[in-house]
Motif scaffolding. Structure first.
Motif, short mmCIF file in Angstrom:
data_model
loop_
_atom_site.label_atom_id
_atom_site.label_comp_id
_atom_site.label_asym_id
_atom_site.label_seq_id
_atom_site.Cartn_x
_atom_site.Cartn_y
_atom_site.Cartn_z
N TYR A 60 -2.49 -2.29 1.20
CA TYR A 60 -0.98 -2.06 0.73
C TYR A 60 -0.30 -3.44 0.79
CZ TYR A 60 4.07 -0.98 1.67
OH TYR A 60 5.46 -1.09 1.40
N ALA A 61 0.49 -3.75 -0.16
CA ALA A 61 1.43 -4.90 -0.31
C ALA A 61 2.96 -4.26 -0.64
CB ALA A 61 1.22 -5.84 -1.15
N GLY A 62 3.97 -4.62 0.36
CA GLY A 62 5.45 -4.26 -0.15
C GLY A 62 6.07 -5.00 0.96
N LEU A 63 7.31 -4.39 1.05
CA LEU A 63 8.35 -5.09 1.83
C LEU A 63 7.96 -5.51 3.03
CD1 LEU A 63 11.45 -2.78 1.03
CD2 LEU A 63 10.94 -5.22 0.37
N GLU A 64 6.88 -4.67 3.86
CA GLU A 64 6.61 -5.04 5.13
C GLU A 64 5.62 -6.20 5.26
OE1 GLU A 64 7.50 -0.40 4.71
OE2 GLU A 64 6.31 -2.33 3.51
N THR A 65 4.91 -6.52 4.21
CA THR A 65 3.91 -7.73 3.96
C THR A 65 4.59 -8.68 3.36
OG1 THR A 65 3.29 -7.18 1.72
CG2 THR A 65 2.05 -6.03 3.46
N GLY A 66 5.92 -8.85 3.04
CA GLY A 66 6.65 -9.87 2.38
C GLY A 66 6.75 -9.88 0.93
N SER A 67 6.35 -8.75 0.15
CA SER A 67 6.48 -8.66 -1.30
C SER A 67 7.94 -8.08 -1.49
CB SER A 67 5.35 -7.71 -1.78
OG SER A 67 5.61 -7.63 -3.07
#
Length: 385
Positions: A60-67
């Motif tokens: 997963y990539a998203g707000l939690e990963t800095g995206s």
């Protein structure tokens, strides 16, 4: 139908049109790396593909990963990786793509040993650049990727992974969930089909021949793929090891609007029409997918009246195949079993084919008429025939 011998040489036919009869290995491809769909709600789409198709969560990539501009969910089943991406910015290129096309395939990523060389070889042969080679790094190593344009707004991304040991790629983290529906037995991507506008099939066949070194494996004309009302033409392009096969379809003259024209109208241009995924046990796979709510095209019962005469002896129970709507065809190498879903979204665009090969290398020419009549019945219901 004309089938090309891949041991032949590249030449020209009598009309002056290029015929790519042998794949050139200046672009060695190990297989399909991933397929990325731009979708309106990736979280909900991921739940659908897990539930209905049996995919498992991977990354997963998203707000939690800095995206900050998008989120992506990566799903996996055996060798198939599906990436579902949704934008946060309503003015982004991804948002524009979704407004225009609906949910659809944006990236067909190809696994290569050298992404820089793949990009250099294709762009010097005329490919339009999408992404110059870039290196992505994290604690698990590095990935090199680069991209080129193909038909419509579809992209080929070259992925070099030899120095990476992570789950998917830098910027992604492990995706964990308490929901783990079982596999439906899908193994790998067999082929992916592109729909292009009238007159563009040869252009894109030449693109795959000239730019990517593919061979024209099979050609179908409107005599091969037609019914009373509609027709289309297709050229199947294949890379040297046969792991990547891209049929390119264009509409042909008919009394009514073909499925290719319907796709082009609703997708608003060329794009990926369907993803064919392989299984080793199509009876199990389709039984399970039907149980989970996947809708398939209806095959008329009369289709099975002549199957035994046409395909001969097969291992499967014909009555079971009939009950599930699975079609059968045979070529010189063996036979295959196949079935097609209805579109997996509200626009009549993207769908999936499930295929099991028992030696056959072909694409089910003997099933085309029954398949197209089934599609036409759906078009008639939608008022688009």
């Amino acid at each position: 139908m004309e089938t090309k011998d891949l041991t032949a040489v590249k030449n020209f036919d009598y009309s002056g049109e290029k015929v790519f009869e042998k794949a050139e290995d200046f672009l060695p491809i190990n297989g399909t790396d991933y397929v990325e769909l731009y979708v309106g709600n990736a979280k909900q789409a991921a739940h659908y593909y897990k539930t209905a198709f049996g995919f498992q969560e991977l990354a997963y990539a998203g707000l939690e990963t800095g995206s900050r501009d998008k989120c992506s969910y990566v799903l996996v089943q055996d060798k198939i990786r599906l990436v579902l991406t949704t934008p946060f910015d309503p003015e982004s290129e991804i948002s524009h793509h979704i407004r225009k096309h609906g949910d659809g395939v944006k990236v067909i990523a190809l696994w290569v040993d050298d992404a820089r060389a793949a990009y250099a070889e294709t762009t010097k042969r005329g490919a339009k650049s999408y992404l110059e080679p870039e290196v992505l790094k994290d604690a698990q190593g590095e990935i090199v990727r680069a991209g080129i344009h193909t038909y419509g707004e579809t992209i080929h991304m070259f992925m070099e992974r030899k120095n990476y040991k992570g789950l998917f790629m830098p910027g992604f983290e492990k995706w964990t969930s308490e929901y783990h529906p079982g596999s439906t037995g899908l193994k790998y991507i067999d082929h992916m089909v592109g729909n292009v506008e009238l007159g563009a099939m040869n252009k894109w066949a030449m693109f795959y021949g000239d730019v990517m070194g593919f061979a024209n494996l099979v050609t179908f004309d409107d005599k091969d793929i037609s019914t009373e009302y509609t027709a289309l033409m297709s050229k199947v392009m294949s890379n040297g090891n046969g792991r990547i096969k891209f049929p390119i379809n264009e509409p042909a003259d008919g009394k009514k609007k073909s499925q290719i024209e319907e796709y082009l109208d609703f997708y608003r241009g060329p794009g990926c029409q369907h993803i064919a995924v392989a299984t080793d046990d199509i009876v199990f796979t389709i039984s399970e997918m039907r149980r989970r709510g996947v809708e398939f095209l209806h095959v008329p019962g009369s289709y099975y009246d002549t199957v035994k005469e046409r395909v001969g002896i097969i291992e499967e129970d014909m009555e079971k195949l009939k009950s599930l709507g699975i079609m059968v065809d045979r070529d010189e190498e063996g036979y295959l079993l196949q079935i097609f879903t209805k579109p997996v979204e509200d626009r009549p665009t993207l769908f999936f084919e499930i295929i099991q090969r028992k030696g056959a290398k072909s694409f089910g020419k003997g099933n085309f008429k029954a398949l197209f009549e089934s599609i036409e019945a759906e078009q008639e219901r939608r008022g688009t025939l």
